[in-house]
Write a protein that holds these residues in place. Structure first.
Motif, PDB file in Angstrom:
ATOM      1  N   ALA A  37       0.845  -1.196   0.000  1.00 21.48           N
ATOM      2  CA  ALA A  37       0.000   0.000   0.000  1.00 21.48           C
ATOM      3  C   ALA A  37       0.884   1.251   0.000  1.00 21.48           C
ATOM      4  O   ALA A  37       1.921   1.284   0.663  1.00 21.48           O
ATOM      5  CB  ALA A  37      -0.907   0.005   1.233  1.00 21.48           C
ATOM      6  N   THR A  38       0.476   2.261  -0.747  1.00 24.10           N
ATOM      7  CA  THR A  38       1.228   3.506  -0.746  1.00 24.10           C
ATOM      8  C   THR A  38       0.980   4.249   0.569  1.00 24.10           C
ATOM      9  O   THR A  38       0.006   3.967   1.275  1.00 24.10           O
ATOM     10  CB  THR A  38       0.796   4.411  -1.914  1.00 24.10           C
ATOM     11  N   LYS A  43      -2.743   5.985   4.965  1.00 23.12           N
ATOM     12  CA  LYS A  43      -3.392   7.080   5.677  1.00 23.12           C
ATOM     13  C   LYS A  43      -4.912   7.002   5.545  1.00 23.12           C
ATOM     14  O   LYS A  43      -5.664   7.327   6.474  1.00 23.12           O
ATOM     15  CB  LYS A  43      -2.889   8.425   5.154  1.00 23.12           C
ATOM     16  N   GLY A  44      -5.384   6.518   4.396  1.00 24.07           N
ATOM     17  CA  GLY A  44      -6.820   6.379   4.200  1.00 24.07           C
ATOM     18  C   GLY A  44      -7.447   5.304   5.076  1.00 24.07           C
ATOM     19  O   GLY A  44      -8.657   5.334   5.332  1.00 24.07           O
ATOM     20  N   LEU A  45      -6.643   4.356   5.535  1.00 26.71           N
ATOM     21  CA  LEU A  45      -7.160   3.259   6.370  1.00 26.71           C
ATOM     22  C   LEU A  45      -7.091   3.560   7.859  1.00 26.71           C
ATOM     23  O   LEU A  45      -7.819   2.952   8.648  1.00 26.71           O
ATOM     24  CB  LEU A  45      -6.374   1.973   6.086  1.00 26.71           C
ATOM     25  N   PHE A  46      -6.198   4.478   8.260  1.00 26.86           N
ATOM     26  CA  PHE A  46      -5.979   4.740   9.687  1.00 26.86           C
ATOM     27  C   PHE A  46      -6.127   6.229   9.966  1.00 26.86           C
ATOM     28  O   PHE A  46      -5.349   7.044   9.461  1.00 26.86           O
ATOM     29  CB  PHE A  46      -4.582   4.263  10.113  1.00 26.86           C
ATOM     30  N   ARG A  57       9.516   8.556   2.047  1.00 23.18           N
ATOM     31  CA  ARG A  57       8.126   8.801   2.429  1.00 23.18           C
ATOM     32  C   ARG A  57       7.620   7.628   3.262  1.00 23.18           C
ATOM     33  O   ARG A  57       7.660   6.472   2.835  1.00 23.18           O
ATOM     34  CB  ARG A  57       7.281   8.941   1.168  1.00 23.18           C
ATOM     35  N   LEU A  58       7.158   7.918   4.467  1.00 24.94           N
ATOM     36  CA  LEU A  58       6.708   6.885   5.396  1.00 24.94           C
ATOM     37  C   LEU A  58       5.376   7.270   6.014  1.00 24.94           C
ATOM     38  O   LEU A  58       5.006   8.451   6.062  1.00 24.94           O
ATOM     39  CB  LEU A  58       7.730   6.681   6.525  1.00 24.94           C
ATOM     40  N   ALA A  59       4.677   6.264   6.538  1.00 24.50           N
ATOM     41  CA  ALA A  59       3.454   6.495   7.302  1.00 24.50           C
ATOM     42  C   ALA A  59       3.705   6.110   8.752  1.00 24.50           C
ATOM     43  O   ALA A  59       4.242   5.028   9.021  1.00 24.50           O
ATOM     44  CB  ALA A  59       2.301   5.678   6.730  1.00 24.50           C
ATOM     45  N   HIS A  60       3.346   6.988   9.670  1.00 29.22           N
ATOM     46  CA  HIS A  60       3.432   6.707  11.094  1.00 29.22           C
ATOM     47  C   HIS A  60       2.018   6.573  11.642  1.00 29.22           C
ATOM     48  O   HIS A  60       1.230   7.512  11.562  1.00 29.22           O
ATOM     49  CB  HIS A  60       4.170   7.826  11.836  1.00 29.22           C
ATOM     50  N   VAL A  61       1.708   5.405  12.171  1.00 27.56           N
ATOM     51  CA  VAL A  61       0.401   5.179  12.784  1.00 27.56           C
ATOM     52  C   VAL A  61       0.594   5.227  14.293  1.00 27.56           C
ATOM     53  O   VAL A  61       1.391   4.460  14.850  1.00 27.56           O
ATOM     54  CB  VAL A  61      -0.198   3.835  12.337  1.00 27.56           C
ATOM     55  N   VAL A  62      -0.129   6.132  14.945  1.00 26.99           N
ATOM     56  CA  VAL A  62       0.110   6.454  16.351  1.00 26.99           C
ATOM     57  C   VAL A  62      -0.951   5.808  17.227  1.00 26.99           C
ATOM     58  O   VAL A  62      -2.159   5.980  17.005  1.00 26.99           O
ATOM     59  CB  VAL A  62       0.109   7.988  16.557  1.00 26.99           C
ATOM     60  N   PHE A  63      -0.489   5.073  18.225  1.00 27.89           N
ATOM     61  CA  PHE A  63      -1.358   4.486  19.239  1.00 27.89           C
ATOM     62  C   PHE A  63      -0.877   4.971  20.597  1.00 27.89           C
ATOM     63  O   PHE A  63       0.031   4.379  21.190  1.00 27.89           O
ATOM     64  CB  PHE A  63      -1.316   2.961  19.187  1.00 27.89           C
TER      65      PHE A  63
END
Length: 418
Positions: A37-38, A43-46, A57-63
Motif C-alpha cells: 500500500a502507498t 493514511k486512508g485506512l488509519f 516517504r513513510l506512514a506513522h500510525v500512532v497508538f
C-alpha cells in the motif's frame, strides 16, 4: 494493523528488527510494517496516521505513545520519475515503489530483511537472513562498498547491531569500514547524534565503543578524544570511558535513567584533558585553562556531531565541577554540595578514581562531607546566594578581595596527566 491492511486487499508484513529480535529470543521495542500500500493508501485506512519524510516517504500510525512505522515496498532501481536520487554515491531520495522481493534486496543487512506473514504465520526470507541469524552473523546485502557509500551510517549500524546481538560482522562486510570511515563526515550531524545515543545508551555501550575503536569509527567521529587516548601511555583515559560505559550499561539493565550529558562528558573527557594540557603548555593559569578547554573541546566536537546545548552545558558543568573537588574552603564546599550537578560530577570523580587511583583523598572527603551535610535546605541555598554578593534586600554589597588560592591547580594537573 496487519489484518486491517490485509482485509483492505494489501499485502502487509512485520519486518526488520522486530522479526530479527524475536528469532534470537529478544524483546523488540519497535515494530515496523512493510506493505504494498502507498503511504496515502495507508493514511486512508488509519485515522491516527500521519505521513512524514521527503527523502523516504513513510506512514506513522500512532497508538498513544507508540508509533508503528509503515513503509511501502521500495524498488531496487530507478524508474526515471526522479523519485530515486543518488549524489556522489549516496542515496538522497528513495520513493520508487516495487515488490516484496525488490524491497528485501535493498535493505541493509540480511538479518533485517526478514518478513513475518500473518496469513500462514511464516517468516519470508529472500536474502539468506534466517541462516545468518541462526549463525550470529552480520552481513550486508549487495556489494559492501557501494552500500556504505549509499548510506555511511550503515557502518555505525553494523557495529551497533553486532554489539547488541552478540553477532560477528562477516569479513566482507567488515573489511571496507576502516577505509570508508571518512564518509561519515558527509552524514548529517543531527543524525550522528541520534546514532550515538543508540550506540551508547541502549545497554551495550562497552561493546559498541570497542567496535568503533576496532574499525576506526571512533577516531573519525571523536578525533580529539582518539588522539588523546593514543597518546595516553597509562591508559587512564580509556579506563574512564570503559568504566563509565559499563556503569551506563548496568543502569540500562536495571531500567534506571541515563543522561546524554554524562555520556558525552565521558566520550569527550580525553579531548578536554588534551585541550587543558595544550593551554597550560602555552602558559595559561590552571583554572582559566580548564574553563577555556571546555569551550574548545565542545566547539571542535560540534564540527562532527550536533550536540544540543541542553546536553553540552551540563556536560561542561560536570567537567568544571572537577576543579571544585580540590577545595576544602568551607563556603566553597557548601556551594559545591548545593550545585545541581554535584551528584553527576561526583560520580564522574569516582570514575576517575577507579581509572587512576589518584583521587582517593578527594573521594573520601566528599563522601564523608555529603553524608554529614544531609539534604540541602532551601534556607541554605538562600545563604549561598547571599554569600555570592547579594543581600536579602537585593542590594549589592562590596566583596573583600582574597588572595588567589591554587586549589584548582592540582585538578588541572591531574586531568592533564590523565
Amino acid at each position: 494493523m496487519l489484518y486491517r491492511l490485509r482485509e483492505a486487499g494489501f499485502g502487509a508484513y512485520l519486518v526488520g528488527g522486530a522479526v530479527r529480535d524475536l528469532l534470537v529470543a529478544g524483546n523488540p521495542k519497535d515494530f515496523d510494517v512493510a506493505t504494498d500500500a502507498t503511504p496515502e493508501q495507508v493514511k486512508g485506512l488509519f485515522r491516527n496516521c500521519r505521513l512524514i519524510g521527503r527523502r523516504f516517504r513513510l506512514a506513522h500510525v500512532v497508538f498513544g505513545r507508540e508509533i508503528i512505522e509503515v513503509a511501502t515496498f521500495r524498488a531496487n532501481s530507478d524508474d526515471g520519475t526522479g523519485d530515486r536520487e543518488v549524489e556522489n554515491g549516496m542515496l538522497v531520495r528513495d520513493n520508487v515503489y516495487g515488490s516484496i522481493e525488490d524491497d528485501a534486496v535493498r535493505r541493509d543487512f540480511t538479518c533485517n530483511a526478514l518478513y513475518y506473514a500473518i496469513e500462514d504465520f511464516s517468516v519470508r526470507d529472500y536474502t539468506g537472513g534466517f541462516e545468518d541469524v541462526q549463525a550470529g552473523i552480520m552481513r550486508l546485502i549487495g556489494e559492501p562498498e557501494q552500500r556504505y557509500r549509499e548510506d555511511p551510517v550503515r557502518m555505525l549500524r553494523a557495529v551497533r547491531l553486532a554489539a547488541k546481538l552478540g553477532f560477528t560482522i562477516e569479513p566482507g562486510t567488515a573489511g571496507p569500514i576502516p577505509q570508508l570511515a571518512y564518509l561519515l563526515a558527509d552524514a548529517a550531524p543531527a543524525r550522528l547524534f541520534e546514532e550515538m545515543l543508540k550506540l551508547f545508551l541502549s545497554g551495550h555501550g562497552v561493546a559498541s565503543f570497542e567496535g568503533m575503536e576496532r574499525y576506526g569509527l571512533f577516531a573519525q567521529l571523536f578525533p580529539e578524544s582518539a588522539a588523546a587516548l593514543k597518546a595516553n601511555r597509562s591508559g587512564a583515559l580509556r579506563r574512564v570511558i570503559v568504566e563509565g560505559l559499563a556503569n551506563t550499561d548496568a543502569r540500562v539493565a536495571a531500567d534506571e535513567p541515563v543522561s546524554p550529558a554524562f555520556l558525552f562528558a565521558l566520550l569527550l573527557w580525553p579531548a578536554y584533558c588534551r585541550a587543558i594540557a595544550r593551554l597550560q603548555k602555552q602558559g595559561m593559569a590552571a583554572d582559566e585553562a580548564m574553563r577555556l578547554a571546555a569551550d574548545v573541546a565542545t566547539a571542535r566536537q560540534l564540527e562532527q556531531i550536533a550536540l544540543p546545548r541542553r546536553f553540552s552545558l551540563p556536560m561542561q558543568e560536570i567537567w568544571l565541577m572537577q576543579m571544585r573537588f580540590g577545595s576544602r574552603q568551607k563556603r566553597r564546599v557548601q556551594r559545591t554540595l548545593a550545585h545541581p550537578r554535584f551528584r553527576a560530577a561526583f560520580d564522574f570523580l569516582l570514575l576517575r578514581q577507579a581509572a587512576s587511583g589518584e583521587h582517593t583523598a578527594e573521594v573520601a572527603f566528599w563522601q564523608q562531607t555529603r553524608e554529614q551535610a544531609g539534604p540541602v535546605e532551601p534556607s541554605f541555598l538562600d545563604a549561598v546566594e547571599h554569600e555570592d554578593g547579594e543581600e536579602a534586600g537585593g542590594e549589592r554589597r562590596p566583596r573583600r578581595r582574597r588572595r588567589r588560592r591554587n586549589g584548582s591547580g592540582s585538578t588541572a594537573e591531574s586531568a592533564a596527566a590523565e
